[in-house]
Write a protein that holds these residues in place. Structure first.
Motif, PDB file in Angstrom:
ATOM      1  N   HIS A  95       0.826  -1.221   0.000  1.00 46.09           N
ATOM      2  CA  HIS A  95       0.000   0.000   0.000  1.00 46.09           C
ATOM      3  C   HIS A  95       0.860   1.270   0.000  1.00 46.09           C
ATOM      4  CE1 HIS A  95       1.095  -0.512   4.221  1.00 46.09           C
ATOM      5  NE2 HIS A  95       0.827   0.773   4.391  1.00 46.09           N
ATOM      6  N   VAL A  96       2.196   1.102   0.148  1.00 45.09           N
ATOM      7  CA  VAL A  96       3.091   2.268   0.215  1.00 45.09           C
ATOM      8  C   VAL A  96       3.746   2.509  -1.140  1.00 45.09           C
ATOM      9  CG1 VAL A  96       5.161   3.220   1.309  1.00 45.09           C
ATOM     10  CG2 VAL A  96       3.546   1.887   2.672  1.00 45.09           C
ATOM     11  N   THR A  97       3.789   3.771  -1.549  1.00 44.99           N
ATOM     12  CA  THR A  97       4.497   4.157  -2.780  1.00 44.99           C
ATOM     13  C   THR A  97       5.903   4.600  -2.401  1.00 44.99           C
ATOM     14  OG1 THR A  97       2.445   4.904  -3.788  1.00 44.99           O
ATOM     15  CG2 THR A  97       4.490   5.707  -4.770  1.00 44.99           C
ATOM     16  N   PHE A  98       6.902   4.028  -3.064  1.00 42.29           N
ATOM     17  CA  PHE A  98       8.289   4.394  -2.798  1.00 42.29           C
ATOM     18  C   PHE A  98       8.868   5.148  -3.987  1.00 42.29           C
ATOM     19  CE2 PHE A  98       7.612   0.756  -0.042  1.00 42.29           C
ATOM     20  CZ  PHE A  98       8.279   1.115   1.125  1.00 42.29           C
ATOM     21  N   THR A  99       9.619   6.212  -3.700  1.00 42.09           N
ATOM     22  CA  THR A  99      10.434   6.834  -4.738  1.00 42.09           C
ATOM     23  C   THR A  99      11.865   6.893  -4.209  1.00 42.09           C
ATOM     24  OG1 THR A  99      10.219   9.138  -4.037  1.00 42.09           O
ATOM     25  CG2 THR A  99       8.498   8.281  -5.485  1.00 42.09           C
ATOM     26  N   TYR A 100      12.782   7.093  -5.129  1.00 40.31           N
ATOM     27  CA  TYR A 100      14.204   7.040  -4.780  1.00 40.31           C
ATOM     28  C   TYR A 100      14.904   8.269  -5.342  1.00 40.31           C
ATOM     29  CZ  TYR A 100      18.915   4.971  -4.409  1.00 40.31           C
ATOM     30  OH  TYR A 100      20.228   4.725  -4.113  1.00 40.31           O
ATOM     31  N   GLY A 101      15.641   8.936  -4.476  1.00 38.36           N
ATOM     32  CA  GLY A 101      16.366  10.134  -4.896  1.00 38.36           C
ATOM     33  C   GLY A 101      17.754   9.808  -5.416  1.00 38.36           C
ATOM     34  N   GLN A 102      18.349  10.756  -6.076  1.00 38.62           N
ATOM     35  CA  GLN A 102      19.706  10.531  -6.583  1.00 38.62           C
ATOM     36  C   GLN A 102      20.747  10.973  -5.555  1.00 38.62           C
ATOM     37  OE1 GLN A 102      18.501  13.309  -9.771  1.00 38.62           O
ATOM     38  NE2 GLN A 102      20.620  14.021  -9.758  1.00 38.62           N
ATOM     39  N   THR A 103      21.961  10.504  -5.748  1.00 33.50           N
ATOM     40  CA  THR A 103      23.060  10.855  -4.844  1.00 33.50           C
ATOM     41  C   THR A 103      23.429  12.334  -5.005  1.00 33.50           C
ATOM     42  OG1 THR A 103      24.622  10.132  -6.535  1.00 33.50           O
ATOM     43  CG2 THR A 103      24.068   8.534  -4.825  1.00 33.50           C
ATOM     44  N   ILE A 104      24.333  12.802  -4.160  1.00 29.96           N
ATOM     45  CA  ILE A 104      24.784  14.200  -4.233  1.00 29.96           C
ATOM     46  C   ILE A 104      25.405  14.462  -5.599  1.00 29.96           C
ATOM     47  CG2 ILE A 104      26.449  15.852  -3.272  1.00 29.96           C
ATOM     48  CD1 ILE A 104      25.874  14.278  -0.526  1.00 29.96           C
ATOM     49  N   GLY A 105      26.278  13.542  -6.042  1.00 30.86           N
ATOM     50  CA  GLY A 105      26.823  13.612  -7.396  1.00 30.86           C
ATOM     51  C   GLY A 105      27.573  14.899  -7.694  1.00 30.86           C
ATOM     52  N   ILE A 106      27.503  15.329  -8.938  1.00 29.64           N
ATOM     53  CA  ILE A 106      28.184  16.558  -9.376  1.00 29.64           C
ATOM     54  C   ILE A 106      27.161  17.689  -9.349  1.00 29.64           C
ATOM     55  CG2 ILE A 106      29.450  17.672 -11.264  1.00 29.64           C
ATOM     56  CD1 ILE A 106      30.319  14.814 -12.124  1.00 29.64           C
ATOM     57  N   HIS A 107      27.400  18.647  -8.476  1.00 30.33           N
ATOM     58  CA  HIS A 107      26.442  19.739  -8.245  1.00 30.33           C
ATOM     59  C   HIS A 107      27.243  21.007  -7.959  1.00 30.33           C
ATOM     60  CE1 HIS A 107      23.281  22.083  -6.292  1.00 30.33           C
ATOM     61  NE2 HIS A 107      22.390  21.195  -6.712  1.00 30.33           N
ATOM     62  N   ASP A 108      26.740  22.145  -8.400  1.00 31.59           N
ATOM     63  CA  ASP A 108      27.468  23.416  -8.212  1.00 31.59           C
ATOM     64  C   ASP A 108      27.863  23.653  -6.758  1.00 31.59           C
ATOM     65  OD1 ASP A 108      27.276  23.927 -10.880  1.00 31.59           O
ATOM     66  OD2 ASP A 108      25.606  25.341 -10.723  1.00 31.59           O
ATOM     67  N   GLU A 109      26.978  23.279  -5.840  1.00 30.04           N
ATOM     68  CA  GLU A 109      27.237  23.558  -4.425  1.00 30.04           C
ATOM     69  C   GLU A 109      28.464  22.818  -3.883  1.00 30.04           C
ATOM     70  OE1 GLU A 109      26.110  25.904  -2.837  1.00 30.04           O
ATOM     71  OE2 GLU A 109      23.941  26.157  -2.954  1.00 30.04           O
ATOM     72  N   ILE A 110      28.775  21.649  -4.442  1.00 28.48           N
ATOM     73  CA  ILE A 110      29.910  20.897  -3.873  1.00 28.48           C
ATOM     74  C   ILE A 110      31.225  21.641  -4.076  1.00 28.48           C
ATOM     75  CG2 ILE A 110      28.720  18.678  -4.141  1.00 28.48           C
ATOM     76  CD1 ILE A 110      30.698  18.008  -6.373  1.00 28.48           C
ATOM     77  N   PHE A 111      31.321  22.404  -5.164  1.00 26.36           N
ATOM     78  CA  PHE A 111      32.560  23.156  -5.407  1.00 26.36           C
ATOM     79  C   PHE A 111      32.682  24.330  -4.443  1.00 26.36           C
ATOM     80  CE2 PHE A 111      31.338  21.053  -9.343  1.00 26.36           C
ATOM     81  CZ  PHE A 111      32.447  20.234  -9.502  1.00 26.36           C
ATOM     82  N   GLU A 112      31.519  24.904  -4.086  1.00 30.40           N
ATOM     83  CA  GLU A 112      31.531  25.983  -3.091  1.00 30.40           C
ATOM     84  C   GLU A 112      31.981  25.445  -1.728  1.00 30.40           C
ATOM     85  OE1 GLU A 112      31.177  29.128  -3.980  1.00 30.40           O
ATOM     86  OE2 GLU A 112      30.930  28.307  -6.018  1.00 30.40           O
ATOM     87  N   ILE A 113      31.530  24.224  -1.404  1.00 29.41           N
ATOM     88  CA  ILE A 113      31.932  23.613  -0.132  1.00 29.41           C
ATOM     89  C   ILE A 113      33.423  23.303  -0.137  1.00 29.41           C
ATOM     90  CG2 ILE A 113      31.609  21.615   1.400  1.00 29.41           C
ATOM     91  CD1 ILE A 113      28.676  21.484   0.299  1.00 29.41           C
TER      92      ILE A 113
END
Length: 408
Positions: A225-243
């Motif tokens: 009865h539960v719907t599951f969705t799955y997100g993607q990893t952090i991966g390559i994202h503009d924010e990681i370079f700022e960090i």
């Protein structure tokens, strides 16, 4: 397929071969039961069947005997053989089903589990208010509890960015509790009908491609009865370079200035997934594009090469007079402690070069932006993680379910 003549059969043993039980040794249990039946010359009297999950994963491995309708916890092949001879210790007898209902053996270690009645009541109560949603963040987990606490605190700090009507929980892939299975069960117990699983993982490799999807698929069998969705990893994202630039700034390297003889050595945990290793090299290159240093090199702490030692040697051969080791780790842990020692040792061996260690990537406030974006993508159906679930289903069809050893 075989069609046995079951005339004369007196007992039927149902041996759970669901993914959790298989991971806990169900294959060995199955073979031991069948071997003991043969030894006792009971083939005509006891029939065995492998089953899918029976919904009592915490009692792994599970064997059900009919017609006595007794559920057993079978942790090893010794107990498996005792089921055949009906000499099972009381603590391994979980339940017995009779016409008057299910009786639980008070000597057993069986846990209570989720109440189907309570879940159904919550679903009915939520009917008027719409679907209850949950976001379940999945941290990797560390042997060092401080690393696990960093994950919990980070999710707690991020909650205010998510609609307060949405349930937010945290779980771990390994080394820490709750694990993913427990995290999903907690969301269901609290009434969730939609669970969005978001991995807090830097690079897209085995854990995010196989192990987390395997847990989601397993859970979807238990909770249809539960719907599951799955997100993607952090991966390559503009924010990681700022960090990463923020970590270099903290280490005394101004990203806006030119550093003629400086090399940045970006260091990952290391893995066997070629695409993930390729993404890491891409991150190194994109970081170099945003800095005014002569070199940004890549190295790994294990599994693959170049090693950290090889990375430092390469930086020195290229002519670097200053090397900043920049760990691409989400949390503190054993590897971080090891890297601190490495830095001291390399500096002692190479006195003509300055070797420094920057802080690890970690749970910087900017990372909230990435994870909230990943959660929104999952909830809106635009996440690439859903393709990962499809890919996993194809993988499981060909190779069987992916098993991941859970450390506690």
């Amino acid at each position: 397929m075989t069609t046995w003549d079951l005339q004369g059969m007196q007992r039927h043993l149902l041996i759970c071969n669901g993914s959790t039980c298989m991971e806990a040794g169900a294959e060995e249990v199955t073979l031991a039961v069948r071997d003991e039946i043969a030894k006792q010359q009971l083939d005509a009297k006891i029939h065995t069947s492998r089953t899918r999950c029976n919904g009592r994963c915490k009692d792994k491995c599970v064997v059900i005997s009919y017609p006595d309708a007794t559920w057993y916890n079978v942790p090893d092949t010794t107990i498996a053989r005792k089921i055949v001879t009906e000499d099972v210790p009381p603590e391994n007898v979980l339940f017995t089903l009779s016409p008057s209902g299910l009786s639980r053996n008070t000597d057993s270690k069986a846990i209570k589990g989720i109440s189907k009645e309570k879940v159904a009541k919550r679903q009915r109560a939520l009917g008027e208010n719409g679907v209850k949603k949950a976001v379940l963040f999945v941290g990797h987990g560390s042997r060092l509890e401080q690393g696990n606490e960093e994950v919990r605190e980070f999710v707690e700090r991020s909650k205010h960015l998510i609609d307060p009507a949405i349930l937010v929980e945290t779980c771990f892939l390994e080394f820490a509790s709750p694990n993913i299975e427990d995290g999903i069960e907690l969301c269901v117990e609290k009434g969730a009908e939609e669970i969005h699983v978001i991995p807090i993982i830097l690079l897209h490799a085995g854990h995010s491609k196989l192990h987390i999807p395997a847990e989601i698929e397993h859970a979807s069998e238990h909770f249809p009865h539960v719907t599951f969705t799955y997100g993607q990893t952090i991966g390559i994202h503009d924010e990681i370079f700022e960090i990463l630039k923020a970590r270099l700034q903290e280490a005394g390297l101004d990203p806006a200035q030119k550093h003629e003889d400086t090399a940045v050595l970006l260091i990952a945990r290391g893995g066997s997934d070629p695409a993930a290793n390729g993404d890491f090299y891409k991150i190194s290159r994109l970081l170099w594009e945003q800095l005014d240093v002569k070199w940004v090199e890549s190295a790994f702490m294990g599994v693959t090469t170049p090693s950290v030692e090889e990375g430092i040697e390469r930086c020195m051969k290229l002519g670097a007079k200053r090397i900043v080791m920049l760990p691409y780790f989400l949390f503190t842990g054993i590897l971080m402690e090891r890297m601190k020692k490495m830095c001291v040792e390399y500096q002692q061996l190479n006195t003509d070069v300055s070797i420094e260690l920057a802080d690890y990537f970690g749970y910087h406030p900017r990372l909230q932006n990435v994870l909230i974006e990943r959660a929104k993508q999952a909830m809106s159906g635009t996440s690439t993680g859903m393709q990962d679930l499809e890919n996993y289903r194809a993988y499981a069809k060909e190779h069987g379910p992916a098993h991941h050893h859970h450390h506690h």
